[in-house]
Structure formats: C-alpha cells, structure tokens
Design a protein around this motif. Structure first.
Motif, PDB file in Angstrom:
ATOM      1  N   UNK A  96     125.873  56.018   2.311  1.00 55.52           N
ATOM      2  CA  UNK A  96     125.251  56.352   1.023  1.00 55.52           C
ATOM      3  C   UNK A  96     124.185  57.436   1.185  1.00 55.52           C
ATOM      4  N   UNK A  97     123.439  57.381   2.265  1.00 56.94           N
ATOM      5  CA  UNK A  97     122.357  58.344   2.478  1.00 56.94           C
ATOM      6  C   UNK A  97     122.895  59.709   2.889  1.00 56.94           C
ATOM      7  N   UNK A  98     123.830  59.711   3.828  1.00 53.30           N
ATOM      8  CA  UNK A  98     124.328  60.967   4.375  1.00 53.30           C
ATOM      9  C   UNK A  98     125.688  61.353   3.805  1.00 53.30           C
TER      10      UNK A  98
ATOM     11  N   UNK B  57     125.388  45.295  11.063  1.00 49.17           N
ATOM     12  CA  UNK B  57     126.038  46.554  11.438  1.00 49.17           C
ATOM     13  C   UNK B  57     126.816  47.127  10.254  1.00 49.17           C
ATOM     14  N   UNK B  58     127.555  46.277   9.542  1.00 47.87           N
ATOM     15  CA  UNK B  58     128.309  46.734   8.373  1.00 47.87           C
ATOM     16  C   UNK B  58     127.367  47.234   7.277  1.00 47.87           C
ATOM     17  N   UNK B  59     126.247  46.528   7.064  1.00 48.92           N
ATOM     18  CA  UNK B  59     125.265  46.971   6.066  1.00 48.92           C
ATOM     19  C   UNK B  59     124.681  48.315   6.465  1.00 48.92           C
ATOM     20  N   UNK B  60     124.398  48.498   7.747  1.00 47.07           N
ATOM     21  CA  UNK B  60     123.881  49.786   8.231  1.00 47.07           C
ATOM     22  C   UNK B  60     124.873  50.909   8.016  1.00 47.07           C
ATOM     23  N   UNK B  61     126.150  50.641   8.251  1.00 51.51           N
ATOM     24  CA  UNK B  61     127.176  51.663   8.026  1.00 51.51           C
ATOM     25  C   UNK B  61     127.279  52.035   6.552  1.00 51.51           C
ATOM     26  N   UNK B  62     127.229  51.044   5.676  1.00 50.72           N
ATOM     27  CA  UNK B  62     127.312  51.306   4.239  1.00 50.72           C
ATOM     28  C   UNK B  62     126.100  52.123   3.784  1.00 50.72           C
ATOM     29  N   UNK B  63     124.923  51.729   4.222  1.00 53.82           N
ATOM     30  CA  UNK B  63     123.698  52.432   3.822  1.00 53.82           C
ATOM     31  C   UNK B  63     123.683  53.854   4.372  1.00 53.82           C
ATOM     32  N   UNK B  64     124.122  54.036   5.630  1.00 47.45           N
ATOM     33  CA  UNK B  64     124.136  55.390   6.190  1.00 47.45           C
ATOM     34  C   UNK B  64     125.149  56.270   5.461  1.00 47.45           C
TER      35      UNK B  64
END
Length: 113
Positions: A109-111, A100-107
């Motif tokens: 960076x993308x958005x 979940x934390x990795x998904x938040x970091x990646x999102x």
C-alpha cells in the motif's frame, strides 16, 4: 445373494464435541486447546488483523499523549499455551506469519507503483 433383512442395522449416537472427553482432564476447552491447526489459524488472524490495529492505536496515543484512539477488538487474542507444546509452536508460527503478511500488505500500500 443376501436380502436386506440379513444385514444388521446399527443406529449411531450423535457426537457432541462440547462434552467432556476421557483423558482430557475434564476441561471442556481441552478439545479446542489440543487443536494446533486451529491455534495456528487463530494466531495468524490475530497477527494479520488485530496486531496492526493495536500498533497504530499505540503509536497515535503515544504521540498524542492521551488516549485519542479507543481500543478496538476485532480478533480476540489467542489463548496462552504451555511452552514447547505443539499448540504453543503453532501459535508462534501463526502470529509470525500473520505479522509478515500484514507487513507485506502495508508495504504494498505504501510503495504502490
């Protein structure tokens, strides 16, 4: 009043955590495997760092049709525990929180705005 000579002094023995402890089946890793907090943190780190690396590697290698990206191991996978034990539950919670934390970091960076 008492003088310092009246107080008994006892030397303590050093504790070696790598030694076998009674009641743990004689397994040297039993003390580490019974630590659910350590399992939680290790699983969190693996989910946050290693799982996204492995995911990107699999996607790139699948799209390329060959092994373009080699396996990179930064965080060792956590050891497996028996189902429904506190260590197993801590591992599942830690891995989920790490992803979940990795998904938040990646999102983020993308958005980025």
């Amino acid at each position: 009043m008492t003088s310092d000579e009246d107080i008994p002094v006892v030397d303590a023995e050093p504790v070696n955590e790598s030694e076998d402890h009674e009641g743990e089946g004689g397994d040297k890793t039993a003390a580490a495997s019974n630590n659910w907090a350590g399992t939680l943190v290790h699983s969190f780190g693996h989910g946050l760092i290693q799982a996204p690396i492995d995911g990107v590697r699999e996607v790139v290698n699948t799209l390329a049709g060959s092994k373009v990206v080699p396996k990179v191991q930064i965080v060792e996978p956590p050891e497996r525990h028996e189902v429904t034990t506190p260590q197993w539950q801590a591992g599942k919670i830690g891995a989920g929180a790490g992803l979940l934390a990795a998904g938040l970091v990646i999102s983020r960076l993308i958005f980025r705005r």
